[in-house]
Design an enzyme around this catalytic site. Structure first.
Site, PDB file in Angstrom:
ATOM      1  N   GLU A 189      -8.871 -12.472  -1.311  1.00 47.48           N
ATOM      2  CA  GLU A 189      -8.568 -12.040  -2.682  1.00 47.48           C
ATOM      3  C   GLU A 189      -7.593 -13.011  -3.360  1.00 47.48           C
ATOM      4  OE1 GLU A 189      -9.344  -7.252  -2.009  1.00 47.48           O
ATOM      5  OE2 GLU A 189      -7.363  -7.939  -2.652  1.00 47.48           O
ATOM      6  N   ARG A 222       1.012   5.247  -7.945  1.00 47.15           N
ATOM      7  CA  ARG A 222      -0.135   6.028  -8.442  1.00 47.15           C
ATOM      8  C   ARG A 222       0.238   7.478  -8.715  1.00 47.15           C
ATOM      9  NH1 ARG A 222      -4.085   2.914  -4.294  1.00 47.15           N
ATOM     10  NH2 ARG A 222      -5.008   1.408  -5.740  1.00 47.15           N
ATOM     11  N   THR A 275      -5.408   6.052  -3.182  1.00 45.06           N
ATOM     12  CA  THR A 275      -6.287   5.676  -4.302  1.00 45.06           C
ATOM     13  C   THR A 275      -6.321   6.763  -5.371  1.00 45.06           C
ATOM     14  OG1 THR A 275      -7.676   4.476  -2.739  1.00 45.06           O
ATOM     15  CG2 THR A 275      -8.637   4.938  -4.879  1.00 45.06           C
ATOM     16  N   ARG A 313       0.833  -1.207   0.000  1.00 49.02           N
ATOM     17  CA  ARG A 313       0.000   0.000   0.000  1.00 49.02           C
ATOM     18  C   ARG A 313       0.867   1.257   0.000  1.00 49.02           C
ATOM     19  NH1 ARG A 313      -5.210  -0.893   0.229  1.00 49.02           N
ATOM     20  NH2 ARG A 313      -5.810   1.071   1.218  1.00 49.02           N
ATOM     21  N   HIS A 334      -4.154  -2.431  -7.956  1.00 50.37           N
ATOM     22  CA  HIS A 334      -4.974  -2.741  -6.788  1.00 50.37           C
ATOM     23  C   HIS A 334      -4.094  -3.455  -5.782  1.00 50.37           C
ATOM     24  CE1 HIS A 334      -8.179  -4.301  -4.240  1.00 50.37           C
ATOM     25  NE2 HIS A 334      -7.503  -5.449  -4.242  1.00 50.37           N
ATOM     26  N   ASN A 363      -6.197   3.816 -11.815  1.00 42.53           N
ATOM     27  CA  ASN A 363      -5.090   4.075 -10.893  1.00 42.53           C
ATOM     28  C   ASN A 363      -4.035   2.953 -10.883  1.00 42.53           C
ATOM     29  OD1 ASN A 363      -6.562   2.179  -9.503  1.00 42.53           O
ATOM     30  ND2 ASN A 363      -6.928   3.439  -7.702  1.00 42.53           N
TER      31      ASN A 363
END
Ligand code: CMP
Length: 142
Positions: free
Chosen positions: A127, A103, A92, A86, A116, A113
């Site tokens: 996920e 990003r 985001t 992250r 993910h 962007n």
């Protein structure tokens, strides 16, 4: 702790030939790619993957975008992999992302962007299971 997280290079990232650039950043940060596959998500798969967002105003657009072209999906492993990924991605919205993040440097908009990444260890497990069987994972043994 040693963690795993699910990462996607989204259709805009693949379209703009950014797979290598994104992988370089993961590897440079010490994250190991322990599984990867390329696929073109159907609308139904995109809806399933993003089911937590189905009541959001941007859901329909998000599903159309995520099924608009091929993506490459990978499992990253490393110390604090969820948070580390992250940090590498940035916020985001690329306008709010710190300089030097994927990003901020590469993304066009809050929707397109480039990447993910799972937002928690618990979501990461779900996920990862959405895209990979246990036997698909190749953790380093040496
Ligand atoms: P991601 O981290 O994959 O999670 C949901 C995605 O929805 C997000 O990245 C963006 O691609 C997209 N999105 C589009 N609009 C918004 C918004 N206003 N807020 C959050 N996500 C958005």
């Amino acid at each position: 702790p040693l963690e795993r997280t699910l990462s996607i290079v989204k259709p805009d990232g693949v379209q703009k030939n950014l797979i290598g650039e994104v992988y370089r950043r993961f590897e440079q940060a010490g994250l190991r790619i322990i599984a990867a596959r390329m696929l073109h998500l159907t609308q139904r798969q995109a809806e399933g993957f993003y089911a937590v967002h189905r009541e959001r105003p941007f859901f329909k657009d998000l599903v159309a975008y995520m099924s608009s072209g091929p993506v490459i999906v990978q499992v990253l492993e490393g110390e604090n992999a969820v948070a580390r990924n992250r940090e590498l991605m940035g916020a985001t919205d690329p306008k709010k992302a710190d300089k030097g993040t994927i990003r901020a440097d590469l993304a066009a908009s809050i929707e397109e962007n480039v990447v993910h990444g799972s937002d928690s260890v618990e979501n990461a497990a779900n996920e990862i299971a959405f895209f990979f069987a246990a036997a698909d994972l190749c953790p380093r043994t040496r």
